[in-house]
Design a protein around this motif. Structure first.
Motif, PDB file in Angstrom:
ATOM      1  N   ASP A  83       0.857  -1.189   0.000  1.00 50.36           N
ATOM      2  CA  ASP A  83       0.000   0.000   0.000  1.00 50.36           C
ATOM      3  C   ASP A  83       0.888   1.230   0.000  1.00 50.36           C
ATOM      4  N   THR A  84       0.772   2.019  -1.051  1.00 53.79           N
ATOM      5  CA  THR A  84       1.513   3.273  -1.137  1.00 53.79           C
ATOM      6  C   THR A  84       0.538   4.402  -0.821  1.00 53.79           C
ATOM      7  N   GLY A  85       1.026   5.590  -0.699  1.00 50.82           N
ATOM      8  CA  GLY A  85       0.144   6.712  -0.416  1.00 50.82           C
ATOM      9  C   GLY A  85      -0.878   6.956  -1.510  1.00 50.82           C
ATOM     10  N   SER A  86      -0.573   6.528  -2.741  1.00 53.46           N
ATOM     11  CA  SER A  86      -1.472   6.786  -3.863  1.00 53.46           C
ATOM     12  C   SER A  86      -2.294   5.571  -4.270  1.00 53.46           C
ATOM     13  N   GLY A  87      -2.166   4.486  -3.560  1.00 52.00           N
ATOM     14  CA  GLY A  87      -2.952   3.283  -3.864  1.00 52.00           C
ATOM     15  C   GLY A  87      -2.109   2.030  -3.718  1.00 52.00           C
ATOM     16  N   GLN A  88      -2.756   0.912  -3.870  1.00 56.35           N
ATOM     17  CA  GLN A  88      -2.070  -0.360  -3.714  1.00 56.35           C
ATOM     18  C   GLN A  88      -1.414  -0.794  -5.018  1.00 56.35           C
ATOM     19  N   VAL A  89      -0.312  -1.528  -4.869  1.00 57.20           N
ATOM     20  CA  VAL A  89       0.404  -2.106  -6.001  1.00 57.20           C
ATOM     21  C   VAL A  89       0.799  -3.533  -5.648  1.00 57.20           C
ATOM     22  N   VAL A  90       1.005  -4.324  -6.682  1.00 55.92           N
ATOM     23  CA  VAL A  90       1.580  -5.649  -6.519  1.00 55.92           C
ATOM     24  C   VAL A  90       3.016  -5.548  -6.982  1.00 55.92           C
ATOM     25  N   ARG A  91       3.939  -5.863  -6.102  1.00 56.69           N
ATOM     26  CA  ARG A  91       5.350  -5.898  -6.469  1.00 56.69           C
ATOM     27  C   ARG A  91       5.667  -7.344  -6.853  1.00 56.69           C
ATOM     28  N   LEU A  92       5.981  -7.518  -8.114  1.00 59.46           N
ATOM     29  CA  LEU A  92       6.208  -8.843  -8.686  1.00 59.46           C
ATOM     30  C   LEU A  92       7.671  -8.955  -9.100  1.00 59.46           C
ATOM     31  N   ALA A  93       8.359  -9.965  -8.585  1.00 57.80           N
ATOM     32  CA  ALA A  93       9.791 -10.130  -8.854  1.00 57.80           C
ATOM     33  C   ALA A  93      10.050 -11.490  -9.483  1.00 57.80           C
ATOM     34  N   LEU A  94      10.722 -11.466 -10.625  1.00 59.12           N
ATOM     35  CA  LEU A  94      11.180 -12.685 -11.286  1.00 59.12           C
ATOM     36  C   LEU A  94      12.684 -12.757 -11.047  1.00 59.12           C
ATOM     37  N   ALA A 122      16.998 -10.946 -14.264  1.00 58.27           N
ATOM     38  CA  ALA A 122      15.987 -10.844 -13.206  1.00 58.27           C
ATOM     39  C   ALA A 122      15.179  -9.582 -13.542  1.00 58.27           C
ATOM     40  N   TYR A 123      13.946  -9.514 -13.056  1.00 62.15           N
ATOM     41  CA  TYR A 123      13.123  -8.352 -13.411  1.00 62.15           C
ATOM     42  C   TYR A 123      12.071  -8.116 -12.337  1.00 62.15           C
ATOM     43  N   ASN A 124      11.732  -6.843 -12.133  1.00 64.29           N
ATOM     44  CA  ASN A 124      10.691  -6.460 -11.174  1.00 64.29           C
ATOM     45  C   ASN A 124       9.618  -5.636 -11.884  1.00 64.29           C
ATOM     46  N   TRP A 125       8.373  -5.955 -11.613  1.00 67.40           N
ATOM     47  CA  TRP A 125       7.241  -5.209 -12.128  1.00 67.40           C
ATOM     48  C   TRP A 125       6.518  -4.544 -10.962  1.00 67.40           C
ATOM     49  N   THR A 126       5.890  -3.428 -11.227  1.00 72.54           N
ATOM     50  CA  THR A 126       4.959  -2.805 -10.298  1.00 72.54           C
ATOM     51  C   THR A 126       3.612  -2.782 -10.989  1.00 72.54           C
ATOM     52  N   LEU A 127       2.680  -3.590 -10.493  1.00 71.55           N
ATOM     53  CA  LEU A 127       1.341  -3.682 -11.064  1.00 71.55           C
ATOM     54  C   LEU A 127       0.395  -2.849 -10.206  1.00 71.55           C
ATOM     55  N   TYR A 128      -0.310  -1.927 -10.824  1.00 74.06           N
ATOM     56  CA  TYR A 128      -1.281  -1.120 -10.094  1.00 74.06           C
ATOM     57  C   TYR A 128      -2.535  -1.946  -9.833  1.00 74.06           C
ATOM     58  N   VAL A 129      -3.105  -1.788  -8.644  1.00 73.48           N
ATOM     59  CA  VAL A 129      -4.340  -2.475  -8.275  1.00 73.48           C
ATOM     60  C   VAL A 129      -5.490  -1.489  -8.467  1.00 73.48           C
ATOM     61  N   ASP A 130      -6.496  -1.925  -9.206  1.00 73.23           N
ATOM     62  CA  ASP A 130      -7.672  -1.096  -9.464  1.00 73.23           C
ATOM     63  C   ASP A 130      -8.905  -1.969  -9.273  1.00 73.23           C
ATOM     64  N   ARG A 131     -10.059  -1.343  -9.306  1.00 77.57           N
ATOM     65  CA  ARG A 131     -11.331  -2.069  -9.233  1.00 77.57           C
ATOM     66  C   ARG A 131     -12.210  -1.631 -10.387  1.00 77.57           C
ATOM     67  N   SER A 132     -12.955  -2.584 -10.953  1.00 77.12           N
ATOM     68  CA  SER A 132     -13.918  -2.228 -11.987  1.00 77.12           C
ATOM     69  C   SER A 132     -15.050  -1.452 -11.325  1.00 77.12           C
ATOM     70  N   GLU A 133     -15.587  -0.495 -12.043  1.00 76.63           N
ATOM     71  CA  GLU A 133     -16.631   0.347 -11.456  1.00 76.63           C
ATOM     72  C   GLU A 133     -17.939  -0.401 -11.234  1.00 76.63           C
ATOM     73  N   LEU A 140      -5.525  -5.626 -12.479  1.00 75.75           N
ATOM     74  CA  LEU A 140      -4.101  -5.326 -12.384  1.00 75.75           C
ATOM     75  C   LEU A 140      -3.615  -4.763 -13.712  1.00 75.75           C
ATOM     76  N   PHE A 141      -2.749  -3.749 -13.658  1.00 74.26           N
ATOM     77  CA  PHE A 141      -2.199  -3.193 -14.892  1.00 74.26           C
ATOM     78  C   PHE A 141      -0.869  -2.505 -14.618  1.00 74.26           C
ATOM     79  N   PHE A 142      -0.105  -2.310 -15.697  1.00 72.82           N
ATOM     80  CA  PHE A 142       1.092  -1.468 -15.657  1.00 72.82           C
ATOM     81  C   PHE A 142       1.165  -0.719 -16.974  1.00 72.82           C
ATOM     82  N   PHE A 143       2.043   0.273 -17.027  1.00 72.06           N
ATOM     83  CA  PHE A 143       2.207   1.059 -18.240  1.00 72.06           C
ATOM     84  C   PHE A 143       3.264   0.403 -19.111  1.00 72.06           C
ATOM     85  N   CYS A 144       3.046   0.450 -20.422  1.00 68.70           N
ATOM     86  CA  CYS A 144       4.000  -0.163 -21.349  1.00 68.70           C
ATOM     87  C   CYS A 144       4.341   0.801 -22.478  1.00 68.70           C
ATOM     88  N   GLY A 145       5.572   0.696 -22.942  1.00 62.98           N
ATOM     89  CA  GLY A 145       6.035   1.585 -23.997  1.00 62.98           C
ATOM     90  C   GLY A 145       6.437   2.933 -23.433  1.00 62.98           C
TER      91      GLY A 145
END
Length: 165
Positions: A83-94, A122-133, A140-145
């Motif tokens: 949980d960050t100040g701006s919302g929850q994230v999933v920290r995913l580490a390969l 090795a790689y780390n992703w930060t996936l944002y946690v959201d809810r459908s309205e 779950l999503f992240f930005f690409c490109g």
């Protein structure tokens, strides 16, 4: 002078894309139980997030500019809900990929993967946690490109479990 400062400030905001200054989803009530499960994206991407914090990944693309490199990683890793100040994230580490694939150039749209790009060990992703309205289901999503474009890489929950190579 004020007009010049205002114009410069506007220019800075206009040049910044939506992902560059993304403030988070504001979601703070998701539980690890809601996030655990099977997720997928187009092109065979699959992510399994286990209750014990283990993760299995198949053909997961890199985030932000790494997406443009064209590699797709598979293997085992770990995840945690934070949980960050701006919302929850999933920290995913390969930690160690077991397989590296490449996206097909025709699946790229406007960008083509770099043929000589070396995938990370090795790689780390930060996936944002959201809810459908409508259903309030976790997404779950992240930005690409290029972060200026604001393209999102959305993982959708799957109902059935499939083996991850």
């Amino acid at each position: 002078m004020r007009a010049g400062v205002a114009a410069f400030s506007w220019l800075l905001v206009a040049c910044a894309g939506p992902a560059q200054y993304y403030g988070g989803t504001g979601i703070h009530d998701a539980t690890a139980t809601e996030v655990a499960g099977d997720w997928e994206n187009v092109g065979g991407t699959r992510v399994e997030l286990h209750q014990d914090g283990a993760a299995l990944l198949a053909k997961l693309d890199g985030q932000d500019f790494d997406y443009d490199e064209g590699w797709r990683l598979s293997g085992t890793g770990a995840w945690q809900l934070a949980d960050t100040g701006s919302g929850q994230v999933v920290r995913l580490a390969l930690k160690a990929p077991t397989r590296v694939d490449r996206r097909a150039p025709e699946a790229e749209g406007n960008s083509s993967p770099s043929a000589d790009a070396r995938p990370p060990s090795a790689y780390n992703w930060t996936l944002y946690v959201d809810r459908s309205e409508q259903r309030h289901e976790v997404r779950l999503f992240f930005f690409c490109g290029d972060p200026d474009t604001g393209n999102t890489y959305v993982l959708t929950r799957t109902a059935r479990k499939r083996p991850v190579p």
